[in-house]
Write an enzyme that holds these catalytic residues in place. Structure first.
Site, short mmCIF file in Angstrom:
data_model
loop_
_atom_site.label_atom_id
_atom_site.label_comp_id
_atom_site.label_asym_id
_atom_site.label_seq_id
_atom_site.Cartn_x
_atom_site.Cartn_y
_atom_site.Cartn_z
N SER A 64 0.83 -1.21 0.00
CA SER A 64 0.00 0.00 0.00
C SER A 64 0.87 1.26 0.00
CB SER A 64 -0.90 0.01 1.24
OG SER A 64 -1.55 1.26 1.33
N LYS A 108 -14.13 -3.54 2.12
CA LYS A 108 -14.94 -2.31 2.02
C LYS A 108 -16.42 -2.56 2.35
CE LYS A 108 -11.83 0.02 -1.18
NZ LYS A 108 -11.69 0.76 -2.46
N ASP A 158 -13.56 7.24 -2.85
CA ASP A 158 -13.00 6.77 -4.12
C ASP A 158 -13.56 7.53 -5.33
OD1 ASP A 158 -11.26 4.79 -3.11
OD2 ASP A 158 -12.90 3.34 -2.97
N GLY A 180 -17.70 -1.52 -16.48
CA GLY A 180 -17.70 -2.31 -15.26
C GLY A 180 -18.94 -2.03 -14.44
P1 ATR Z 1 -14.46 -4.39 -8.06
O1 ATR Z 1 -14.94 -4.24 -6.65
O2 ATR Z 1 -12.98 -4.24 -8.22
O3 ATR Z 1 -15.21 -3.56 -9.02
P2 ATR Z 1 -15.97 -6.76 -8.71
O4 ATR Z 1 -17.13 -6.28 -7.90
O5 ATR Z 1 -15.54 -8.19 -8.64
O6 ATR Z 1 -14.65 -5.94 -8.38
O7 ATR Z 1 -16.25 -6.37 -10.22
C1 ATR Z 1 -15.36 -6.66 -11.24
C2 ATR Z 1 -15.81 -5.98 -12.52
O8 ATR Z 1 -14.84 -6.22 -13.54
C3 ATR Z 1 -17.12 -6.50 -13.06
O9 ATR Z 1 -17.75 -5.45 -13.76
C4 ATR Z 1 -16.64 -7.60 -14.02
O10 ATR Z 1 -17.57 -7.93 -15.03
P3 ATR Z 1 -18.75 -9.01 -14.70
O11 ATR Z 1 -19.76 -8.26 -13.86
O12 ATR Z 1 -19.29 -9.37 -16.04
O13 ATR Z 1 -18.10 -10.14 -13.99
C5 ATR Z 1 -15.46 -6.91 -14.62
N1 ATR Z 1 -14.46 -7.80 -15.23
C6 ATR Z 1 -13.60 -8.65 -14.60
N2 ATR Z 1 -12.80 -9.26 -15.48
C7 ATR Z 1 -13.14 -8.80 -16.72
C8 ATR Z 1 -12.68 -9.05 -18.04
N3 ATR Z 1 -11.67 -9.92 -18.29
N4 ATR Z 1 -13.26 -8.38 -19.07
C9 ATR Z 1 -14.27 -7.50 -18.83
N5 ATR Z 1 -14.76 -7.23 -17.60
C10 ATR Z 1 -14.21 -7.87 -16.55
#
Ligand code: ATR
Length: 277
Positions: A14, A65, A101, A126
């Site tokens: 961190s 979180k 954030d 996302g």
């Molecule tokens: P965070 O808290 O970091 O946002 P999360 O809640 O696990 O983590 O969400 C991960 C996000 O990254 C989601 O939007 C996921 O898409 P899905 O909802 O379809 O799973 C997205 N994501 C992860 N890997 C990905 C990839 N290889 N290509 C596109 N989207 C991805």
């Protein structure tokens, strides 16, 4: 000396202790800031022990979180909207949960990168925690449109539903990646976890309007895979998320201490260190 800490698992890498130490020096605030590794099943006990030992506040990072949200007695509106907490403040009334954030992202975009969102078309990639935390702060800037696109469309649709009442004049909608074809955006923000797998969201070509900025919440030395792909697809400007990291810290520091640090100087120094390897 007032004590603060960042809590996570893992936590060794961190940058928060370095950032907050620099803020404290700048503003002549007498405080200490440490990194605390909590066991995966011991978040609440670790927070309570730090508080009992006189701690005044904490930053919370992966994977705690949501637990931090549940632990807080009171929440700021932006923490409630995010459904997650990255900043705890301890006082006589209990534990306040905030989420800085999204505000950090917006400040990096609008101030450091001089990229206003008002009247612009914004694409958020996302629909996980990182994306969710960004939505209310983005809507507060009153963009013309905010499209949330996600691999799993239902999750993007759910977020668009949840935030519909906060959209004001902004056209808020959800999309798959493929259905973005033919549209263009002034600002594209990558809030997916794809970069963790060295992957990029499969976007149709031609999404970047003239002068558009591509922003990756991830950061590292040199361009991230998303930044490389965005440049190749015609983004005029690209940026990584180091500024968001520093600005979310500055927001936390301001909440705790009532003084705003000079985040730009700290960001410049961190960038020098990362570029130097
Ligand atoms: P965070 O808290 O970091 O946002 P999360 O809640 O696990 O983590 O969400 C991960 C996000 O990254 C989601 O939007 C996921 O898409 P899905 O909802 O379809 O799973 C997205 N994501 C992860 N890997 C990905 C990839 N290889 N290509 C596109 N989207 C991805």
């Amino acid at each position: 000396m007032d004590r603060y800490a960042v809590i996570g698992h893992p936590i060794a890498h961190s940058k928060s202790p370095q950032i907050h130490a620099a803020f404290a020096r700048q503003t002549a605030q007498d405080l200490g800031y440490e990194a605390i590794l909590a066991p995966l099943d011991g978040f609440v006990a670790t927070v309570q022990a730090f508080r009992a030992a006189g701690g005044r506040g904490m930053n919370v990072t992966v994977p705690f979180k949501l637990e931090a949200f549940a632990l807080a007695d009171r929440h700021t509106p932006r923490a409630r909207a995010a459904g997650a907490v990255n900043t705890l403040a301890f006082d006589a009334d209990g534990i306040l949960g905030d989420n800085t954030d999204g505000a950090g992202l917006v400040r990096d975009l609008t101030v450091n990168l001089d990229c206003p969102l008002q009247g612009r078309r914004v694409l958020l990639l996302g629909a996980g925690g990182a994306a969710r935390g960004a939505i209310l702060p983005i809507l507060d800037e009153r963009p013309t449109a905010l499209v949330i696109a996600n691999r799993t469309v239902a999750r993007a649709e759910e977020l668009a539903r949840v935030f519909a009442a906060e959209a004001g004049d902004t056209q808020l909608s959800a999309s798959s990646f493929a259905a973005l074809a033919g549209q263009s955006f002034d600002v594209v923000i990558n809030a997916t976890a794809a970069s963790l797998d060295d992957d990029v969201p499969p976007l149709p070509p031609g999404l970047y309007a003239s002068g558009a900025l591509a922003y990756d919440m991830m950061y590292g030395r040199g361009d991230t895979p998303f930044m490389t792909a965005a440049r190749a697809d015609g983004a005029a400007r690209v940026a990584d998320g180091l500024g968001m990291l520093v600005e979310q810290a500055a927001e936390s520091f301001t909440l705790w201490r009532g003084v705003r640090p000079d985040s730009r100087a700290v960001l410049a120094e961190l960038r020098r260190q990362i570029d130097a390897g």
